[in-house]
Design a protein around this motif. Sequence first.
Motif, short mmCIF file in Angstrom:
data_model
loop_
_atom_site.label_atom_id
_atom_site.label_comp_id
_atom_site.label_asym_id
_atom_site.label_seq_id
_atom_site.Cartn_x
_atom_site.Cartn_y
_atom_site.Cartn_z
N CYS A 169 -3.10 8.61 5.40
CA CYS A 169 -3.62 7.22 5.92
C CYS A 169 -2.39 6.10 5.51
O CYS A 169 -1.61 6.34 4.61
N ASN A 170 -2.75 4.90 5.88
CA ASN A 170 -1.82 3.75 5.66
C ASN A 170 -0.57 3.76 6.18
O ASN A 170 0.22 3.24 5.73
N LEU A 171 -0.38 4.52 7.46
CA LEU A 171 0.64 4.63 8.11
C LEU A 171 1.20 3.14 8.64
O LEU A 171 2.20 2.67 8.79
N GLU A 172 0.11 2.53 9.01
CA GLU A 172 0.31 1.11 9.75
C GLU A 172 0.93 0.10 8.93
O GLU A 172 1.52 -0.92 9.21
N ALA A 173 0.48 0.11 7.62
CA ALA A 173 1.26 -0.56 6.70
C ALA A 173 2.77 -0.80 6.66
O ALA A 173 3.39 -1.66 6.25
N ASP B 188 3.58 4.26 14.11
CA ASP B 188 2.66 4.41 14.91
C ASP B 188 2.21 5.79 14.64
O ASP B 188 2.89 6.82 14.84
N PRO B 189 0.64 5.95 14.46
CA PRO B 189 0.33 7.57 14.16
C PRO B 189 0.44 8.24 15.31
O PRO B 189 0.75 9.49 14.95
N GLU B 190 0.32 7.92 16.46
CA GLU B 190 0.50 8.71 17.54
C GLU B 190 1.93 9.33 17.98
O GLU B 190 2.14 10.36 18.03
N LEU C 39 0.81 -1.29 0.17
CA LEU C 39 -0.08 0.11 0.08
C LEU C 39 0.89 1.19 0.07
O LEU C 39 1.97 1.24 0.57
N ASN C 40 0.30 2.12 -0.54
CA ASN C 40 1.05 3.45 -0.71
C ASN C 40 0.53 4.46 0.61
O ASN C 40 -0.79 3.97 0.90
N ILE C 41 1.44 5.19 1.09
CA ILE C 41 0.91 6.15 2.16
C ILE C 41 0.03 7.10 1.50
O ILE C 41 0.73 7.91 0.74
N ALA C 42 -1.24 7.28 1.80
CA ALA C 42 -2.15 8.19 1.12
C ALA C 42 -2.11 9.56 1.65
O ALA C 42 -2.44 9.54 3.11
N ILE C 43 -1.58 10.54 0.91
CA ILE C 43 -1.62 11.97 1.69
C ILE C 43 -2.82 12.70 0.67
O ILE C 43 -2.55 13.01 -0.39
N GLU D 178 -7.03 0.88 11.62
CA GLU D 178 -6.12 2.02 11.10
C GLU D 178 -6.86 3.32 11.71
O GLU D 178 -7.52 3.49 11.86
N LYS D 179 -5.68 4.31 11.74
CA LYS D 179 -5.88 5.38 12.18
C LYS D 179 -5.54 6.43 11.04
O LYS D 179 -4.47 6.30 10.20
N MET D 180 -6.00 7.67 10.97
CA MET D 180 -5.96 8.85 10.18
C MET D 180 -5.32 9.97 10.73
O MET D 180 -5.69 10.33 11.97
#
Length: 131
Positions: A64-68, A72-74, A46-50, A100-102
């Motif tokens: 989005c898609n940072l967990e892939a 860690d988003p936090e 997956l690409n990181i979606a910005i 997943e988190k955004m």
Amino acid sequence: GQKKDQKWPEEVDAEQVEEKLEDRLQRYTTIDVAGVGPTTRKGPPLNIAISLSRKGAHNVTRICNLEAYGLDPEALGDELKRKLNCTVYIEEMPGKNVKEKMLQLQGHVDQELGQFLEQRYGITKKFLEVK
């Protein structure tokens, strides 16, 4: 099982066997990010979606898609808050069973974010998808 009128081939090329095997296998992707470790998941990478948009009178950048990539988003949000000097909001992705988190940042910071991810984690711009 073998049907009555069917004969099994006695000799087969290795290429044909390999092709049949590849058709039946599921595709997995392992992404190894510097400082985070490898992350394995089903399917293509997956690409990181910005996405850049406006919310009221403010410009926002959603990631989005940072967990892939094992990020860690936090923790990334705290780092970006200090680095880019902007407010950060973390929210759950829409859907029922979504983990997943955004990440939402104040301002259009897609260029700075791309540079930060490349310097800190080695994620190049070809893995980023800017909308």
